[in-house]
Design a protein around this motif. Structure first.
Motif, PDB file in Angstrom:
ATOM      1  N   ARG A  75       0.836  -1.200   0.000  1.00  0.00           N
ATOM      2  CA  ARG A  75       0.000   0.000   0.000  1.00  0.00           C
ATOM      3  C   ARG A  75       0.876   1.258   0.000  1.00  0.00           C
ATOM      4  NH1 ARG A  75       1.390   2.055   4.163  1.00  0.00           N
ATOM      5  NH2 ARG A  75       0.261   3.900   3.550  1.00  0.00           N
ATOM      6  N   GLY A  76       0.208   2.406  -0.237  1.00  0.00           N
ATOM      7  CA  GLY A  76       0.937   3.658  -0.346  1.00  0.00           C
ATOM      8  C   GLY A  76       1.347   3.842  -1.806  1.00  0.00           C
ATOM      9  N   ALA A  77       1.142   5.059  -2.312  1.00  0.00           N
ATOM     10  CA  ALA A  77       1.260   5.290  -3.751  1.00  0.00           C
ATOM     11  C   ALA A  77       2.632   4.943  -4.336  1.00  0.00           C
ATOM     12  CB  ALA A  77       0.916   6.744  -4.049  1.00  0.00           C
ATOM     13  N   ALA A  78       3.707   5.348  -3.667  1.00  0.00           N
ATOM     14  CA  ALA A  78       5.043   5.099  -4.221  1.00  0.00           C
ATOM     15  C   ALA A  78       5.372   3.608  -4.174  1.00  0.00           C
ATOM     16  CB  ALA A  78       6.092   5.899  -3.446  1.00  0.00           C
TER      17      ALA A  78
ATOM     18  N   ARG B  36      -6.613  -0.886  -7.568  1.00  0.00           N
ATOM     19  CA  ARG B  36      -7.112   0.251  -6.769  1.00  0.00           C
ATOM     20  C   ARG B  36      -7.132   1.465  -7.708  1.00  0.00           C
ATOM     21  NH1 ARG B  36      -4.231   1.223  -1.136  1.00  0.00           N
ATOM     22  NH2 ARG B  36      -6.225   2.231  -0.674  1.00  0.00           N
TER      23      ARG B  36
ATOM     24  N   HIS C  83       0.308   6.970   6.350  1.00  0.00           N
ATOM     25  CA  HIS C  83       1.742   6.687   6.243  1.00  0.00           C
ATOM     26  C   HIS C  83       2.165   6.958   4.811  1.00  0.00           C
ATOM     27  CE1 HIS C  83       5.055   3.896   5.058  1.00  0.00           C
ATOM     28  NE2 HIS C  83       5.628   4.592   6.014  1.00  0.00           N
ATOM     29  N   SER C  84       3.070   7.909   4.668  1.00  0.00           N
ATOM     30  CA  SER C  84       3.576   8.293   3.355  1.00  0.00           C
ATOM     31  C   SER C  84       5.091   8.140   3.356  1.00  0.00           C
ATOM     32  CB  SER C  84       3.190   9.748   3.069  1.00  0.00           C
ATOM     33  OG  SER C  84       4.128  10.340   2.188  1.00  0.00           O
TER      34      SER C  84
ATOM     35  N   ASP D  49       7.013   9.321   1.073  1.00  0.00           N
ATOM     36  CA  ASP D  49       7.566  10.631   0.681  1.00  0.00           C
ATOM     37  C   ASP D  49       7.691  11.540   1.918  1.00  0.00           C
ATOM     38  OD1 ASP D  49       7.822   9.924  -1.969  1.00  0.00           O
ATOM     39  OD2 ASP D  49       6.090  11.062  -2.678  1.00  0.00           O
TER      40      ASP D  49
ATOM     41  N   GLN E  28      -2.951   3.317   9.529  1.00  0.00           N
ATOM     42  CA  GLN E  28      -1.608   3.434   8.946  1.00  0.00           C
ATOM     43  C   GLN E  28      -0.707   4.312   9.815  1.00  0.00           C
ATOM     44  OE1 GLN E  28      -4.455   3.721   7.263  1.00  0.00           O
ATOM     45  NE2 GLN E  28      -4.281   3.109   5.122  1.00  0.00           N
TER      46      GLN E  28
ATOM     47  N   ALA F 185       0.706  12.225  -0.850  1.00  0.00           N
ATOM     48  CA  ALA F 185      -0.397  12.352  -1.813  1.00  0.00           C
ATOM     49  C   ALA F 185      -0.490  11.098  -2.669  1.00  0.00           C
ATOM     50  CB  ALA F 185      -0.179  13.566  -2.720  1.00  0.00           C
ATOM     51  N   ASP F 186      -1.717  10.754  -3.008  1.00  0.00           N
ATOM     52  CA  ASP F 186      -1.960   9.686  -3.981  1.00  0.00           C
ATOM     53  C   ASP F 186      -2.059  10.244  -5.385  1.00  0.00           C
ATOM     54  OD1 ASP F 186      -3.040   8.503  -1.305  1.00  0.00           O
ATOM     55  OD2 ASP F 186      -2.598   6.848  -2.664  1.00  0.00           O
TER      56      ASP F 186
ATOM     57  N   LYS G 107      -5.167  10.305   1.780  1.00  0.00           N
ATOM     58  CA  LYS G 107      -5.990   9.520   2.709  1.00  0.00           C
ATOM     59  C   LYS G 107      -7.125  10.357   3.303  1.00  0.00           C
ATOM     60  CE  LYS G 107      -5.690   6.074   3.498  1.00  0.00           C
ATOM     61  NZ  LYS G 107      -6.505   5.068   2.758  1.00  0.00           N
TER      62      LYS G 107
ATOM     63  N   LYS H 273       3.210  11.477  -8.681  1.00  0.00           N
ATOM     64  CA  LYS H 273       1.874  11.695  -8.119  1.00  0.00           C
ATOM     65  C   LYS H 273       1.085  12.714  -8.944  1.00  0.00           C
ATOM     66  CE  LYS H 273       3.463   9.212  -4.706  1.00  0.00           C
ATOM     67  NZ  LYS H 273       3.799   9.759  -3.414  1.00  0.00           N
TER      68      LYS H 273
ATOM     69  N   PHE I 143     -10.117   8.029   0.354  1.00  0.00           N
ATOM     70  CA  PHE I 143      -9.345   9.258   0.104  1.00  0.00           C
ATOM     71  C   PHE I 143     -10.267  10.464   0.091  1.00  0.00           C
ATOM     72  CE2 PHE I 143      -7.256   5.646  -1.879  1.00  0.00           C
ATOM     73  CZ  PHE I 143      -6.015   5.714  -1.275  1.00  0.00           C
TER      74      PHE I 143
HETATM   75  C1  RUB Z   1      -1.859   5.800   1.536  1.00  0.00           C
HETATM   76  C2  RUB Z   1      -1.836   7.291   1.515  1.00  0.00           C
HETATM   77  C3  RUB Z   1      -0.477   7.947   1.447  1.00  0.00           C
HETATM   78  C4  RUB Z   1      -0.135   8.202  -0.026  1.00  0.00           C
HETATM   79  C5  RUB Z   1       1.299   8.651  -0.195  1.00  0.00           C
HETATM   80  O1  RUB Z   1      -3.162   5.265   1.466  1.00  0.00           O
HETATM   81  O2  RUB Z   1      -2.839   7.963   1.483  1.00  0.00           O
HETATM   82  O3  RUB Z   1      -0.480   9.165   2.112  1.00  0.00           O
HETATM   83  O4  RUB Z   1      -0.310   7.015  -0.785  1.00  0.00           O
HETATM   84  O5  RUB Z   1       2.174   7.623   0.182  1.00  0.00           O
HETATM   85  P1  RUB Z   1      -3.360   3.683   1.526  1.00  0.00           P
HETATM   86  P2  RUB Z   1       3.657   7.563  -0.406  1.00  0.00           P
HETATM   87  O6  RUB Z   1      -2.800   3.197   2.820  1.00  0.00           O
HETATM   88  O7  RUB Z   1      -4.850   3.489   1.410  1.00  0.00           O
HETATM   89  O8  RUB Z   1      -2.636   3.090   0.331  1.00  0.00           O
HETATM   90  O9  RUB Z   1       4.301   8.848  -0.039  1.00  0.00           O
HETATM   91  O10 RUB Z   1       4.288   6.382   0.280  1.00  0.00           O
HETATM   92  O11 RUB Z   1       3.548   7.388  -1.876  1.00  0.00           O
END
Ligand code: RUB
Length: 312
Positions: free
Chosen positions: A19-22, A62, A128-129, A131, A158, A195-196, A207, A232, A272
């Motif tokens: 999970r998490g965009a990156a 997703r 949790h990001s 970035d 998270q 950010a996603d 989120k 992003k 989100f």
């Molecule tokens: C994760 C989320 C994170 C962004 C950025 O949502 O909202 O803030 O994806 O993360 P979920 P990153 O847990 O539903 O995937 O900076 O790691 O890309």
């Protein structure tokens, strides 16, 4: 045929094991490389078709994090060659380059964002990001002593991951329930989120709960910083397309038994929300930090048309 490893990666993204965009972007690039390396295509046409099918399987997991289609685009648009061997090599090279760039971008944006944090500052986080964590890590590496108020981030908590990462960095962490955020804003110097997706007008999709936090932070005069690598940026929004907000299963919000006891109610679970640019102070990317309204220039420079090469 979709390689079993691609199916596993897709299932892990859908279930939020990954999970998490990156992290999602990195996983899909790696999965495409596996498809290329280990797929059983007998000729170039079958190879290309197999790559597109694999990409669609990953795409359908997703809907919100634009880093996912951006990763697919980057890899598939670099697929070239007249033989299976040449095609295979181009995909593997492209996926490797994507993953290395992603890594470098995160370190660079961390260094840039760290410049905003002073020794002794307190930061409030949501979700949790990676970035956002890169910014904290770079600031700590600069010798700054930091504290964090970490929102737990219902329903998936998270914030617990963020708390652990920051505690490991030596940050002084206080975990709070989401509803306590407003109460603690008087004690923090920055709100720092990831950010996603970032839209052409500078709106930040992240989120659920980010937009409410941003409104509260504005009210208290606390700057809102979004750490978001350029993957992003959502090029489809240049032509007015809205970012789709994922709705997740209601069982994440309420136990099915409790729900049955309550009676006839609806339960909604948007994953989100959208924070408008007027509530964001800066978007920190590996190319520098920008007021949200100006990311459109960067978006135009980095992305052309938002094609969908997995559909051809
Ligand atoms: C994760 C989320 C994170 C962004 C950025 O949502 O909202 O803030 O994806 O993360 P979920 P990153 O847990 O539903 O995937 O900076 O790691 O890309």
């Amino acid at each position: 045929m979709v390689h079993p490893e691609v199916a596993r990666v897709a299932d892990d993204i859908a279930s939020m094991e990954t999970r998490g965009a990156a992290t999602i972007a990195d996983a899909v690039a790696d999965a495409l490389a596996t498809q290329a390396r280990e797929g059983d295509a007998a000729d170039p046409e079958a190879f290309r078709a197999g790559m597109r099918t694999a990409a669609r399987r990953l795409y359908d997991t997703r809907p919100t994090a634009v880093s996912l289609p951006n990763a697919l685009r980057y890899v598939l648009n670099g697929m070239e060659g007249g033989s299976v061997e040449a095609l295979r090599r181009s995909v593997v090279e492209r996926a490797t380059a994507f993953r290395e760039d992603l890594d470098r971008a995160q370190s660079r944006l961390g260094e840039i964002g760290a410049g905003r944090l002073r020794d002794g500052d307190t930061v409030m986080t949501h979700c949790h990001s990676t970035d956002a964590m890169a910014v904290m890590e770079a600031a700590v590496a600069d010798g700054k002593s930091l504290s964090a108020v970490v929102k737990e981030t219902r329903p998936r908590n998270q914030g617990h991951i963020t708390a652990e990462v920051l505690a490991d960095l030596g940050v002084d962490v206080t975990l709070v329930v989401d509803n306590a955020a407003h109460r603690y804003l008087d004690e923090v110097d920055h709100v720092l989120v990831g950010a996603d997706a970032v839209a052409a007008d500078g709106s930040v999709v992240n989120k659920v709960g980010t937009s409410g936090l941003a409104v509260s932070a504005r009210d208290r005069g606390v700057p809102i910083v979004v750490a978001a690598g350029t993957i992003k940026l959502d090029p489809a929004t240049l032509t007015g397309r809205a970012v789709e907000i994922e709705q997740r299963d209601e069982s994440e919000v309420i136990d099915p038994e409790t729900r049955a006891d309550i009676g006839d109610i609806a339960v909604a679970n948007p994953a989100f929300d959208v924070t408008p640019p007027r509530h964001v102070d800066a978007i920190v990317t590996e190319r520098g930090q920008f007021p949200p309204e100006s990311v459109v220039t960067l978006m135009r420079e980095l992305y052309g048309e938002a094609d969908e090469p997995w559909r051809e």
